[in-house]
Structures are given as structure tokens and as C-alpha cells.
Design a protein around this motif. Structure first.
Motif, PDB file in Angstrom:
ATOM      1  N   LEU A  27       7.188 -15.755  -3.854  1.00 33.63           N
ATOM      2  CA  LEU A  27       6.491 -14.532  -3.498  1.00 33.63           C
ATOM      3  C   LEU A  27       7.422 -13.630  -2.718  1.00 33.63           C
ATOM      4  O   LEU A  27       8.356 -14.093  -2.079  1.00 33.63           O
ATOM      5  N   GLU A  28       7.132 -12.337  -2.772  1.00 35.98           N
ATOM      6  CA  GLU A  28       7.936 -11.360  -2.046  1.00 35.98           C
ATOM      7  C   GLU A  28       6.994 -10.364  -1.386  1.00 35.98           C
ATOM      8  O   GLU A  28       6.001  -9.954  -1.973  1.00 35.98           O
ATOM      9  N   PHE A  29       7.297  -9.999  -0.161  1.00 38.11           N
ATOM     10  CA  PHE A  29       6.571  -8.940   0.518  1.00 38.11           C
ATOM     11  C   PHE A  29       7.354  -7.643   0.333  1.00 38.11           C
ATOM     12  O   PHE A  29       8.555  -7.611   0.555  1.00 38.11           O
ATOM     13  N   LEU A  30       6.670  -6.606  -0.077  1.00 39.18           N
ATOM     14  CA  LEU A  30       7.274  -5.282  -0.185  1.00 39.18           C
ATOM     15  C   LEU A  30       6.618  -4.381   0.853  1.00 39.18           C
ATOM     16  O   LEU A  30       5.401  -4.426   1.041  1.00 39.18           O
ATOM     17  N   ILE A  31       7.410  -3.580   1.509  1.00 42.01           N
ATOM     18  CA  ILE A  31       6.902  -2.576   2.439  1.00 42.01           C
ATOM     19  C   ILE A  31       7.191  -1.227   1.785  1.00 42.01           C
ATOM     20  O   ILE A  31       8.314  -0.975   1.353  1.00 42.01           O
ATOM     21  N   TYR A  32       6.164  -0.372   1.694  1.00 44.99           N
ATOM     22  CA  TYR A  32       6.385   0.926   1.069  1.00 44.99           C
ATOM     23  C   TYR A  32       5.600   2.010   1.786  1.00 44.99           C
ATOM     24  O   TYR A  32       4.682   1.735   2.548  1.00 44.99           O
ATOM     25  N   GLN A  33       6.005   3.240   1.521  1.00 47.93           N
ATOM     26  CA  GLN A  33       5.347   4.415   2.090  1.00 47.93           C
ATOM     27  C   GLN A  33       4.701   5.194   0.955  1.00 47.93           C
ATOM     28  O   GLN A  33       5.329   5.465  -0.067  1.00 47.93           O
ATOM     29  N   ASP A  34       3.432   5.558   1.135  1.00 49.32           N
ATOM     30  CA  ASP A  34       2.759   6.341   0.104  1.00 49.32           C
ATOM     31  C   ASP A  34       2.997   7.832   0.325  1.00 49.32           C
ATOM     32  O   ASP A  34       3.684   8.233   1.267  1.00 49.32           O
ATOM     33  N   ASN A  35       2.459   8.648  -0.565  1.00 50.42           N
ATOM     34  CA  ASN A  35       2.693  10.094  -0.497  1.00 50.42           C
ATOM     35  C   ASN A  35       2.064  10.761   0.722  1.00 50.42           C
ATOM     36  O   ASN A  35       2.439  11.868   1.072  1.00 50.42           O
ATOM     37  N   ARG A  36       1.110  10.103   1.357  1.00 50.66           N
ATOM     38  CA  ARG A  36       0.501  10.655   2.571  1.00 50.66           C
ATOM     39  C   ARG A  36       1.304  10.310   3.818  1.00 50.66           C
ATOM     40  O   ARG A  36       0.967  10.738   4.910  1.00 50.66           O
TER      41      ARG A  36
END
Length: 92
Positions: A27-36
Motif C-alpha cells: 500500500l502507498e499513502f499519497l498526499i495531494y492538494q485539490d483545486n480549492r
């Protein structure tokens, strides 16, 4: 309408920090930023499928802290094969 996301950081620390055991999933954790501008973590399986997504966090650091908390606590979580009556979702 779906919100497009911008991947800020792909954190592969789950697979690197813990030795892979035969029969267990990578498994992998991804951290991301949305358009808001909100940050989220997501657990992604071996084939790229999304297994879990978080709510919104104000900063990358908050999202990463929450992801690490989930990762570190998952091993001690109880598995309940039956959903408690007060936790059942009702379709509307």
C-alpha cells in the motif's frame, strides 16, 4: 462534478518503512492538494486502486500527520465483521 486534484507529494513511506510480508498488500499513502487548496491523503493499492481517502486538511503537514496516525494505528484496529446498528448507512 468532480474536483480535479494536483498531486503534491507521493509518499511511499508505507512500503519502505515496513518490510513486505508474503501475502500482504503493498500500500502507498499519497498526499495531494485539490483545486480549492485543501490537502488530502489517500491509500492506494498495488494496482493503483483507491482504497481510502481522507477529509480535507488546511496544510500538507496536517494531512501527512493524519496519514501517519492512520498508518501507525491500523495494525491495532479491531476488525468487526458485523456493522453495529448505529453505524449502518441508510440509502436515501
Amino acid at each position: 462534478m468532480a474536483t480535479a486534484t494536483k498531486k503534491v507529494h507521493a509518499a511511499g513511506w508505507v512500503a519502505r518503512d515496513v518490510p513486505h510480508l508474503p501475502g500482504s498488500a503493498l500500500l502507498e499513502f499519497l498526499i495531494y492538494q485539490d483545486n480549492r487548496g485543501d490537502y488530502h491523503w489517500e491509500i492506494v493499492g498495488e494496482r493503483g486502486e483507491s482504497l481510502a481517502q481522507s477529509g480535507s486538511f488546511a496544510s500538507y503537514e496536517d494531512a501527512e500527520r493524519a496519514a501517519r496516525w492512520v498508518r501507525d494505528g491500523a495494525g491495532s484496529a479491531r476488525f468487526e465483521p458485523q456493522v453495529a446498528a448505529e453505524r449502518q448507512l441508510v440509502a436515501v
